[in-house]
Design an enzyme around this catalytic site. Structure first.
Site, PDB file in Angstrom:
ATOM      1  N   GLU A   1     -10.808   1.792   2.672  1.00  0.00           N
ATOM      2  CA  GLU A   1     -10.449   2.887   3.832  1.00  0.00           C
ATOM      3  C   GLU A   1      -9.207   2.360   4.606  1.00  0.00           C
ATOM      4  O   GLU A   1      -9.464   2.492   5.745  1.00  0.00           O
ATOM      5  CB  GLU A   1     -11.645   3.149   4.614  1.00  0.00           C
ATOM      6  CG  GLU A   1     -12.814   3.785   3.657  1.00  0.00           C
ATOM      7  CD  GLU A   1     -13.925   4.497   4.234  1.00  0.00           C
ATOM      8  OE1 GLU A   1     -13.902   4.479   5.410  1.00  0.00           O
ATOM      9  OE2 GLU A   1     -14.802   5.007   3.733  1.00  0.00           O
TER      10      GLU A   1
ATOM     11  N   GLU B   1     -17.460   5.439  -2.680  1.00  0.00           N
ATOM     12  CA  GLU B   1     -18.764   5.616  -1.613  1.00  0.00           C
ATOM     13  C   GLU B   1     -18.819   7.114  -1.816  1.00  0.00           C
ATOM     14  O   GLU B   1     -18.026   7.846  -1.432  1.00  0.00           O
ATOM     15  CB  GLU B   1     -18.239   5.174  -0.282  1.00  0.00           C
ATOM     16  CG  GLU B   1     -17.857   3.648   0.018  1.00  0.00           C
ATOM     17  CD  GLU B   1     -17.674   3.241   1.317  1.00  0.00           C
ATOM     18  OE1 GLU B   1     -18.160   3.944   2.312  1.00  0.00           O
ATOM     19  OE2 GLU B   1     -17.010   2.062   1.684  1.00  0.00           O
TER      20      GLU B   1
HETATM   21  O1  AHR Z   1     -20.936   2.983   3.939  1.00  0.00           O
HETATM   22  C1  AHR Z   1     -20.741   3.194   5.465  1.00  0.00           C
HETATM   23  C2  AHR Z   1     -19.352   2.980   5.677  1.00  0.00           C
HETATM   24  O2  AHR Z   1     -18.894   4.376   5.194  1.00  0.00           O
HETATM   25  C3  AHR Z   1     -18.577   1.879   4.957  1.00  0.00           C
HETATM   26  O3  AHR Z   1     -18.388   0.757   5.468  1.00  0.00           O
HETATM   27  C4  AHR Z   1     -17.216   2.722   4.979  1.00  0.00           C
HETATM   28  O4  AHR Z   1     -16.016   2.185   4.134  1.00  0.00           O
HETATM   29  C5  AHR Z   1     -17.422   3.931   5.079  1.00  0.00           C
HETATM   30  O5  AHR Z   1     -16.554   4.855   6.201  1.00  0.00           O
END
Ligand code: AHR
Length: 486
Positions: free
Chosen positions: A166, A288
């Protein structure tokens, strides 16, 4: 209709990947626990449960934590490792007892591929290159000497390598133009050691950010192997996401509607990628994903601990169906996260452990790992689930043919109010028998607890019939079914 003799793309098992971040109780109390004598070790019960869902890869050490992690803090004698503050997640003390060796022991015991995310945000190209050298190089070098000193002679088999996380947000708040340059700089120094080369995964877009995909693919695409899209299903707003277990049918419907949105995201990001990579060399990695609820009342807000109900199971099933359907471009995904964090597979309490409804979906869907995706269409008008003037498809599904030639179909009925009968023909295979299992429960918010760990779990399914080339499946309301055709 299921075309059992057709199919072009393989559903990569890596779509069923997991995610272990130094966040809350995912690692500590999750994978990694202290014995009575005060010694840290991997939890055997957790490993046994995860082996049953055939975890293909585990993303680590984050997440946002990755761009704050300095890997040399986590090697060497545990008592000599520095204790740091995890500024990302609750300012808790991180004793670094779980580091590179412990993580790679975990993936070895799971039979899973490691997926290391290197630090771009606060690290250097040298730090990342040395980590890669430490785990992968099979020769004489400063890093292999250090590895030997720490008790490991041979390199591990590491290929999946994230270049930051990110980077548009917690990983450094970069623009796509800036990140593309930074990516190329870091990626340049991840050397190939003969045939051993990293599969380099770049930070991809946040949800609908097509501009990010466009710029990063345009400027750095030729050096990228995977592009990491993140998309979370949030029922309410980020400030008030809603409870994991105390919700109405409105929130059931919204969760599924928002989860289905990932199909649109994948289609549109893939179309942008096609402009620069028409041969689909670069994988779209959904690194994610999952439902993000409010934390359980009374728990640390920085730990992201949430319960997991039948609603989470359906969100998992429809999301995995979408990833499967896009197997030509989506070749990896990682649900967030494995234990005690967000849409987890496992929840722990002291020595106790429960499996969530989402875990059971991952277990039912193991049939699709590395199987050939088969075209699946239903007879007649597509059933719709209608709610307060809006509607979404009532049925979602995936079909695949495994290496032994067996055909599996997973079907989900999103409608909590009525059963749907799915009729279809099976072409290209002689099928005489069908058997199945079903995951459902009487309440929308049914979930497993430490007192009732089996409230939601798969049961034998009797609602499937095969007659000649005709397949009929009677899907109970709010259910997920897996059928094997023989
Ligand atoms: O999964 C929780 C968080 O969500 C992670 O650390 C991040 O990459 C995302 O914003």
């Amino acid at each position: 209709m299921i075309h059992a003799d057709l199919g072009r793309d393989t559903i990569s098992r890596h779509i069923y990947g997991q995610f272990a971040e130094h966040l809350g109780r995912d690692i500590y109390d999750g994978f990694w626990t202290k014995s009575g004598t005060g010694r840290w070790h991997l939890r055997d019960d957790v490993i046994a449960a995860l082996r049953k869902i055939q975890v293909p890869n585990v993303r680590w050490p984050g997440g946002c934590f990755a761009d704050r992690y300095h890997w040399q803090d986590g090697i060497g004698a545990p008592e000599q490792r520095p204790t740091i503050v995890n500024t990302m997640w609750g300012n808790v003390t991180e004793d670094n007892s779980f580091g590179t060796h412990e993580y790679l022991e975990l993936t070895e015991r799971l039979g899973a591929a490691p997926f290391i995310v290197g630090n771009v945000g606060s690290g250097t190209p040298r730090e990342m290159a040395e980590w890669w050298e430490y785990v992968s190089f099979d020769g004489t070098s400063p890093m292999t000497a250090l590895r030997e000193k720490n008790g490991r002679h041979t390199p591990w088999s590491v290929r999946l390598w994230g270049v930051g996380n990110e980077s548009w947000g917690c990983g450094g708040n970069m623009t796509p133009e800036y990140y593309a340059d930074v990516y190329k700089r870091f990626a340049t120094f991840l050397a190939a050691y003969g045939p051993v080369r990293p599969f380099r995964i770049a930070t991809g877009p946040n949800s609908e950010d097509y501009h990010w995909t466009d710029v990063v693919m345009r400027d750095a695409g030729r050096m990228i192997d995977g592009l990491d899209l993140h998309y979370y299903t949030v029922v309410g707003s980020w400030a008030h996401k809603g409870s994991a277990t105390d919700f109405s049918e409105r929130e059931w419907f919204t969760a599924l509607q928002k989860a289905l949105h990932v199909e649109d995201l994948i289609t549109r990001h893939a179309a942008v990628m096609d402009q620069y990579d028409p041969r689909k060399r670069v994988a779209l990695v959904v690194g994610e994903w999952g439902l993000w609820h409010d934390v359980e009342p009374g728990t640390n807000p920085g730990f992201l601990y949430q319960q997991n109900s039948l609603r989470d199971a359906l969100v998992a099933a429809v999301s995995l169906d979408i990833f499967n359907r896009h197997a030509d471009r989506v070749r990896m995904a990682n649900i967030a996260q494995t234990i005690n964090v967000l849409q987890a597979m496992i929840l722990t309490q002291g020595d106790r452990m429960i499996l969530t409804p989402t875990y059971h979906v991952f277990e039912l869907y193991t049939v699709h790992h590395d199987a050939v995706l088969l075209p699946l269409t239903f007879e007649g008008a597509q059933p719709r689930y209608e709610y307060e003037g809006q509607s979404i498809p009532a049925v979602s599904g995936s079909a695949s043919r495994d290496k032994e030639g067996r055909v599996h179909v997973t079907l989900t009925n999103l409608d909590p109010n009525r059963a749907w009968t799915v009729n279809g023909e099976i072409a290209g295979a002689h099928v005489s028998r069908a058997s199945g299992r079903v995951l459902t429960a009487s309440a929308l918010n049914a979930h497993n607890t430490f007192d009732q760990p089996a409230a939601v779990e798969p049961a034998p399914f009797t609602g499937v019939r095969v007659s000649g080339e005709k397949l009929t499946v009677e899907l109970p309301p709010k259910s997920i079914v897996v059928v094997e055709l023989q």
